[in-house]
Design a protein around this motif. Structure first.
Motif, short mmCIF file in Angstrom:
data_model
loop_
_atom_site.label_atom_id
_atom_site.label_comp_id
_atom_site.label_asym_id
_atom_site.label_seq_id
_atom_site.Cartn_x
_atom_site.Cartn_y
_atom_site.Cartn_z
N ARG A 374 0.80 -1.22 0.00
CA ARG A 374 0.00 0.00 0.00
C ARG A 374 0.84 1.28 0.00
O ARG A 374 0.39 2.32 0.47
N GLN A 394 -7.63 -6.28 -12.37
CA GLN A 394 -6.61 -6.36 -11.33
C GLN A 394 -6.22 -4.97 -10.84
O GLN A 394 -6.06 -4.74 -9.64
N HIS A 396 -8.11 -2.26 -10.93
CA HIS A 396 -9.24 -1.72 -10.17
C HIS A 396 -9.24 -2.27 -8.75
O HIS A 396 -9.39 -1.52 -7.77
N GLU A 397 -9.05 -3.57 -8.61
CA GLU A 397 -9.06 -4.19 -7.28
C GLU A 397 -7.94 -3.65 -6.40
O GLU A 397 -8.16 -3.33 -5.23
N MET A 398 -6.75 -3.51 -6.97
CA MET A 398 -5.61 -3.03 -6.20
C MET A 398 -5.77 -1.56 -5.81
O MET A 398 -5.50 -1.16 -4.67
N LEU A 400 -8.59 0.08 -5.52
CA LEU A 400 -9.69 0.20 -4.57
C LEU A 400 -9.22 -0.15 -3.17
O LEU A 400 -9.60 0.52 -2.19
N ASP A 401 -8.37 -1.16 -3.05
CA ASP A 401 -7.81 -1.51 -1.74
C ASP A 401 -7.00 -0.35 -1.18
O ASP A 401 -7.10 -0.03 0.01
N LEU A 402 -6.23 0.31 -2.04
CA LEU A 402 -5.46 1.46 -1.58
C LEU A 402 -6.37 2.59 -1.14
O LEU A 402 -6.18 3.19 -0.07
N ASN A 404 -9.38 2.49 -0.04
CA ASN A 404 -10.12 2.16 1.17
C ASN A 404 -9.26 2.20 2.43
O ASN A 404 -9.79 2.17 3.55
N ASN A 405 -7.94 2.28 2.24
CA ASN A 405 -7.05 2.24 3.40
C ASN A 405 -6.18 3.48 3.55
O ASN A 405 -5.68 3.75 4.64
#
Length: 500
Positions: A374, A394, A396-398, A400-402, A404-405
């Motif tokens: 991150r 892939q 988008h998923e990565m 989005l994780d960033l 959200n955190n």
């Protein structure tokens, strides 16, 4: 140029300041016994609104440096210092403006801009931190609002014009424009306002030096930079005077006071961070008109005699010139010498991609993400690489994780909108574009993107509820004028435009 969007902001500010006190004459304003008296003229919420409006103009001007590695560095330094002075009531955003003039400025709402010219002119990280600490103090001490309050006995129009002049001077680096605006607004009271501003400068020095020491920087960094600027003032004609001196007048008395103040704290012997050198190297490469000039600059010394930062700059110059094979060798060598520097991993992965070594490049980024989970610049660059490889899901998923955190920047939100659109997630792409508009101060545009999301076919029920709830939330913060504008506007287009 910066002065152009500052002039546009001036009109907005004049109108806004009138709205702040409409319906009451100057004698009718009641100042409460508690809280800052500046709130009677300009409260923190209004400061934030003004700051967002000016930041939106800065982005539209194209002068904002959007390099994620540079943005991450300047925010790391800024937040490290702000943590020592902030009372919890101020949110800070630090950014770099592509302007060779040596200057920095603070806007209402905690927005602090640093010119590329100032970063290049600084001789050490402590000097750069000293300037940033000074600007942070302007925000925490609410100098703009206090300056407006100091003139509260003037007419409403006078107050509005003075506020606009102060912002214009800060954003454009044009002290003459600020002085002229105050003279028109206040007439014979202009000199009193200038003196008040000078006292603000001394207060910002005092608060900033304390923050420098508490953050682990050399407290003498501020006076050291002042000395450099003062020598330039003595050696250069007025028309070539650094902009920093026009907006932050430096005198021998001020330098002496800064030295004395810094001497009250333990002397810190700090080495410049690698990130400081990398930031300066990236800006130096970008400053040349052609890639060939950048390469020539970094090839002046033999590779064997260069330090790691110089070698990094050489590799980035090669990247810009399309000499990716040579750049890749340097990045690999730098990683072998120090695996802890994230910029080296990013550079290696990028050059491997440019050389069409797709699987190897992705392995480089995967390994780096495993080492530095991150990390914002790393994830951003990896996401961009995945989009080039057609792996939008892939990415988008990565991303989005960033998001959200780690609190995202508007530029990061725009990137995830692009990833969602390419992944076939049209409704989510509109949602992200809505958030981007909100972050840049465009509430009407934000709601319209949500309307477009609601019009998407095959919209899930949970998505519909989420988007409608977001619209209701935004409407609560809209003015009557914005609500009227919203009623008149109609969403257009059927495909998410991630360039907006």
């Amino acid at each position: 140029m910066i002065i152009d969007f500052a002039k546009r902001a001036l009109t907005l500010l004049a109108v806004t300041a009138v709205v702040f006190v409409s319906g009451a004459g100057a004698d009718d304003i009641k100042i409460p016994d508690m809280g800052s008296p500046a709130d009677a003229i300009l409260n923190k919420s209004q400061e934030a609104q003004i700051g967002r409006a000016i930041m939106r103009s800065i982005r539209q001007s194209g002068q904002l440096v959007e390099d994620p590695q540079i943005t991450e560095y300047i925010n790391d330094i800024g937040h490290r210092i702000a943590a020592q002075t902030n009372d919890g009531d101020h949110d800070f955003t630090f950014f770099v403006v592509n302007d060779p003039r040596i200057n920095a400025f603070a806007l209402p709402g905690g927005y602090i801009g640093v010119h590329t010219g100032l970063i290049d002119a600084s001789r050490s990280e402590d000097e750069l931190a000293g300037v940033i600490a000074h600007e942070i103090a302007h925000v925490t001490q609410r100098h703009i609002a206090r300056s407006v309050h100091a003139s509260s006995r003037q007419s409403i129009l006078s107050t509005a014009l003075m506020l606009g002049a102060l912002i214009l001077g800060a954003a454009s680096g044009d002290a003459d424009a600020a002085q002229a605006g105050m003279a028109v607004a206040q007439g014979t009271a202009a000199q009193q306002q200038i003196n008040f501003t000078r006292s603000n400068e001394h207060e910002a020095d005092r608060i900033g030096i304390g923050a420098l020491a508490a953050a682990g920087f050399d407290p003498h960094g501020m006076s050291s930079f002042f000395e450099v600027m003062s020598r330039q003032q003595l050696s250069a004609p007025d028309e070539r005077m650094p902009e920093f001196l026009r907006t932050h007048p430096v005198t021998t008395t001020r330098i002496a006071e800064a030295r004395t103040r810094a001497a009250e704290y333990p002397r810190v012997r700090s080495d410049d961070s690698v990130s400081y050198g990398i930031t300066r190297a990236r800006l130096r490469v970008a400053s040349f008109d052609t890639p060939e000039l950048a390469v020539s600059h970094f090839e002046r010394r033999d590779y064997a005699n260069q330090n790691d930062v110089e070698r990094y700059g050489r590799a980035v110059a090669y990247q810009r010139a399309g000499r990716d094979y040579e750049a890749r060798k340097i990045f690999a060598d730098l990683i072998a010498r120090d695996k802890k520097v994230i910029a080296y991993h990013i550079g290696l992965g990028q050059t491997q991609l440019a050389l069409e070594q797709y699987s190897v490049g992705q392995q480089t980024f995967d390994a780096a993400v495993e080492l530095f989970p991150r990390n914002v610049p790393l994830v951003i660059h990896y996401g961009e690489m995945l989009l080039q490889l057609g792996k939008a899901e892939q990415a988008h998923e990565m991303l989005l994780d960033l998001m959200n955190n780690v609190p995202p920047t508007p530029e990061q939100v725009r990137l995830i909108a692009r990833a969602a659109s390419m992944a076939g997630e049209g409704a989510e792409a509109y949602y992200y574009l809505s958030e981007y508009r909100l972050m840049t101060g465009d509430l009407v545009g934000g709601v319209n993107y949500l309307r477009q999301a609601l019009a998407m076919p095959d919209l899930g029920e949970i998505q519909r509820i989420r988007f409608e709830a977001r619209i209701d939330f935004i409407r609560e913060y809209m003015t009557e004028e914005q609500l009227t504008q919203l009623q008149r506007s109609r969403p257009v287009g059927v495909t998410a435009n991630t360039n907006n």
